[in-house]
Design an enzyme around this catalytic site. Structure first.
Site, PDB file in Angstrom:
ATOM      1  N   THR A 139       0.850  -1.192   0.000  1.00 29.60           N
ATOM      2  CA  THR A 139       0.000   0.000   0.000  1.00 29.60           C
ATOM      3  C   THR A 139       0.882   1.238   0.000  1.00 29.60           C
ATOM      4  O   THR A 139       1.995   1.205   0.510  1.00 29.60           O
ATOM      5  CB  THR A 139      -0.884  -0.034   1.267  1.00 29.60           C
ATOM      6  OG1 THR A 139      -1.847  -1.064   1.099  1.00 29.60           O
ATOM      7  CG2 THR A 139      -1.588   1.277   1.542  1.00 29.60           C
TER       8      THR A 139
ATOM      9  N   ARG B 253     -14.436  -6.720  -0.234  1.00 26.55           N
ATOM     10  CA  ARG B 253     -13.751  -6.452   1.050  1.00 26.55           C
ATOM     11  C   ARG B 253     -13.130  -5.049   1.018  1.00 26.55           C
ATOM     12  O   ARG B 253     -12.474  -4.666   0.051  1.00 26.55           O
ATOM     13  CB  ARG B 253     -12.662  -7.504   1.282  1.00 26.55           C
ATOM     14  CG  ARG B 253     -11.817  -7.279   2.551  1.00 26.55           C
ATOM     15  CD  ARG B 253     -10.526  -6.530   2.263  1.00 26.55           C
ATOM     16  NE  ARG B 253      -9.638  -6.461   3.415  1.00 26.55           N
ATOM     17  CZ  ARG B 253      -8.544  -5.707   3.486  1.00 26.55           C
ATOM     18  NH1 ARG B 253      -8.204  -4.956   2.454  1.00 26.55           N
ATOM     19  NH2 ARG B 253      -7.799  -5.700   4.547  1.00 26.55           N
ATOM     20  N   VAL B 254     -13.348  -4.308   2.058  1.00 24.06           N
ATOM     21  CA  VAL B 254     -12.728  -2.992   2.186  1.00 24.06           C
ATOM     22  C   VAL B 254     -11.903  -3.006   3.463  1.00 24.06           C
ATOM     23  O   VAL B 254     -12.387  -3.395   4.524  1.00 24.06           O
ATOM     24  CB  VAL B 254     -13.798  -1.874   2.234  1.00 24.06           C
ATOM     25  CG1 VAL B 254     -13.144  -0.522   2.464  1.00 24.06           C
ATOM     26  CG2 VAL B 254     -14.598  -1.864   0.932  1.00 24.06           C
ATOM     27  N   GLY B 255     -10.648  -2.585   3.340  1.00 21.81           N
ATOM     28  CA  GLY B 255      -9.765  -2.579   4.504  1.00 21.81           C
ATOM     29  C   GLY B 255      -9.773  -1.227   5.206  1.00 21.81           C
ATOM     30  O   GLY B 255     -10.718  -0.445   5.093  1.00 21.81           O
ATOM     31  N   ASP B 256      -8.711  -0.967   5.913  1.00 20.01           N
ATOM     32  CA  ASP B 256      -8.604   0.290   6.677  1.00 20.01           C
ATOM     33  C   ASP B 256      -8.366   1.511   5.789  1.00 20.01           C
ATOM     34  O   ASP B 256      -8.718   2.630   6.150  1.00 20.01           O
ATOM     35  CB  ASP B 256      -7.430   0.194   7.655  1.00 20.01           C
ATOM     36  CG  ASP B 256      -6.111   0.052   6.897  1.00 20.01           C
ATOM     37  OD1 ASP B 256      -5.965  -0.938   6.147  1.00 20.01           O
ATOM     38  OD2 ASP B 256      -5.248   0.940   7.007  1.00 20.01           O
TER      39      ASP B 256
ATOM     40  N   GLY C 137      -0.579  -1.880   6.450  1.00 29.29           N
ATOM     41  CA  GLY C 137      -0.508  -3.108   7.237  1.00 29.29           C
ATOM     42  C   GLY C 137      -1.834  -3.842   7.192  1.00 29.29           C
ATOM     43  O   GLY C 137      -2.622  -3.673   6.260  1.00 29.29           O
TER      44      GLY C 137
ATOM     45  N   GLY D 272      -5.268  -4.464   7.465  1.00 23.73           N
ATOM     46  CA  GLY D 272      -6.412  -3.565   7.580  1.00 23.73           C
ATOM     47  C   GLY D 272      -7.411  -3.950   8.635  1.00 23.73           C
ATOM     48  O   GLY D 272      -7.945  -3.082   9.346  1.00 23.73           O
TER      49      GLY D 272
HETATM   50  N1  ASP Z   1      -3.929  -1.835   4.829  1.00 24.87           N
HETATM   51  C1  ASP Z   1      -4.173  -2.436   3.556  1.00 24.87           C
HETATM   52  C2  ASP Z   1      -5.443  -3.219   3.602  1.00 24.87           C
HETATM   53  O1  ASP Z   1      -5.657  -3.941   4.577  1.00 24.87           O
HETATM   54  C3  ASP Z   1      -3.076  -3.339   3.103  1.00 24.87           C
HETATM   55  C4  ASP Z   1      -1.704  -2.740   3.149  1.00 24.87           C
HETATM   56  O2  ASP Z   1      -1.459  -1.799   3.873  1.00 24.87           O
HETATM   57  O3  ASP Z   1      -0.833  -3.208   2.416  1.00 24.87           O
HETATM   58  O4  ASP Z   1      -6.194  -3.171   2.669  1.00 24.87           O
END
Ligand code: ASP
Length: 320
Positions: A175, A203-206, A227, A229
């Site tokens: 990311t 799916r949606v992360g942080d 990191g 999410g």
């Molecule tokens: N934080 C991102 C997610 O979980 C992944 C990443 O930081 O590489 O979508």
């Protein structure tokens, strides 16, 4: 490169087990990103414009899990999330699960400036892009052979087991994000991602969640996170860093304190880049690596893949 009084810019290109053979590409990519954002700041542009410019360059670089070169989801599709936030007024624009936009950070900025909404997802976000004349791209334009091979290898033995976002294997996490302070004293933050490999469609992360993937407030700091999410969102990590700064911690202490909470309260791993309103930089992580680059107000570019002690408690040389 000319110094821009009081301006500072930091970018990251992901954290976690960045494979040794791609360290160089990560560091070079971060340098390119920071140079693009710095060019905006030195020509009098805003922090908001600088973080967008930096992240666009990182989205274009297939090294990273953002824009072109993003990880594929379980259905072999690229689905992108991004956020941008303006520390002047806490305005935010965020998009989630978009498939046909090469620069989701620009779509997020368009949302920030042109809409009363803060976040759009999926087909609705893409409709907004069309309505505002943003180029729509074919899925293949975001797909790289490397990621197709990764997906095929994972699916070669039939359907992979229930989604295991990080599992026990070393897992790249690429990311991207940027935080900036401009000459007018304004802060901004942006983060862009293809999310986790083999994620469930939708799916949606942080990353696009305000306070999680990024936060910017002129009263405290600008933060971009990377990191795991599912863990980062539980502790609202970017806002947590800003709250620690409001309590009197410096940028590095606040980043480390937030990572400490992440480690204590979740099994997750991650990293943050922090830039406070005085131009002080913090880079904290509990992952093995965090690819990063920054420029101080003297115009010096510093790049790295870890944040060694010597990178800590960096202050801009603007005397604040
Ligand atoms: N934080 C991102 C997610 O979980 C992944 C990443 O930081 O590489 O979508």
């Amino acid at each position: 490169m000319h110094a821009s009084s009081g301006s500072v810019l930091v970018v990251h290109g992901g954290a976690y087990d960045i494979p040794l053979e791609s360290h160089e590409a990560h560091v070079a990519g971060c340098r390119d990103g920071v140079e693009a954002g710095w060019a905006v700041l030195t020509s009098g542009g805003s922090a908001l414009a600088a973080v967008e410019a930096a992240v666009r360059v990182l989205e274009e670089n297939p090294t990273f899990d953002a824009g072109r070169g993003s990880f594929l989801n379980a259905a072999a599709q690229v689905e992108l999330d991004a956020i941008i936030m303006d520390g002047r007024d806490l305005n935010v624009g965020a998009v989630a699960a978009v498939q046909h936009v090469a620069h989701p950070v620009t779509l997020a900025r368009l949302l920030l400036t042109e809409s009363e909404h803060a976040m759009l997802a999926g087909a609705g976000a893409e409709l907004f892009a069309r309505e505002h004349g943003l180029p729509i791209c074919a899925p293949e334009e975001l797909l790289t052979g490397r990621e197709l091979e990764r997906w095929k290898a994972a699916h070669a033995t039939g359907k992979p087991q229930a989604w295991e976002p990080w599992g026990s294997q070393p897992h790249p996490s690429d990311t991207v994000g940027a935080v900036a302070l401009d000459a007018a004293g304004n802060l901004a933050a942006a983060t862009s991602t293809g999310g986790t490999f083999n994620k469930h469609p939708g799916r949606v992360g942080d990353s696009p969640l305000v306070g999680c993937g990024a936060y910017a407030d002129n009263r405290t700091a600008a933060v971009s996170a990377t990191g795991e999410g599912e863990a980062l969102m539980k502790v609202v990590i970017s806002k947590l860093v800003c709250d620690f700064i409001a309590q009197g911690m410096n940028a590095q202490e606040a980043g480390e304190a937030a990572i400490q909470i992440l480690a204590e309260r979740t099994p997750g791993e991650g990293g943050v880049i922090v830039l406070d309103r005085r131009g002080q930089i913090g880079i904290a992580h509990n992952t093995p690596y965090i690819a990063h680059a920054y420029v101080t107000s003297s115009g010096e570019i510093v790049t790295g893949i870890q944040a060694p002690a010597s990178n800590r408690n960096q202050r801009s040389d603007d005397g604040l």
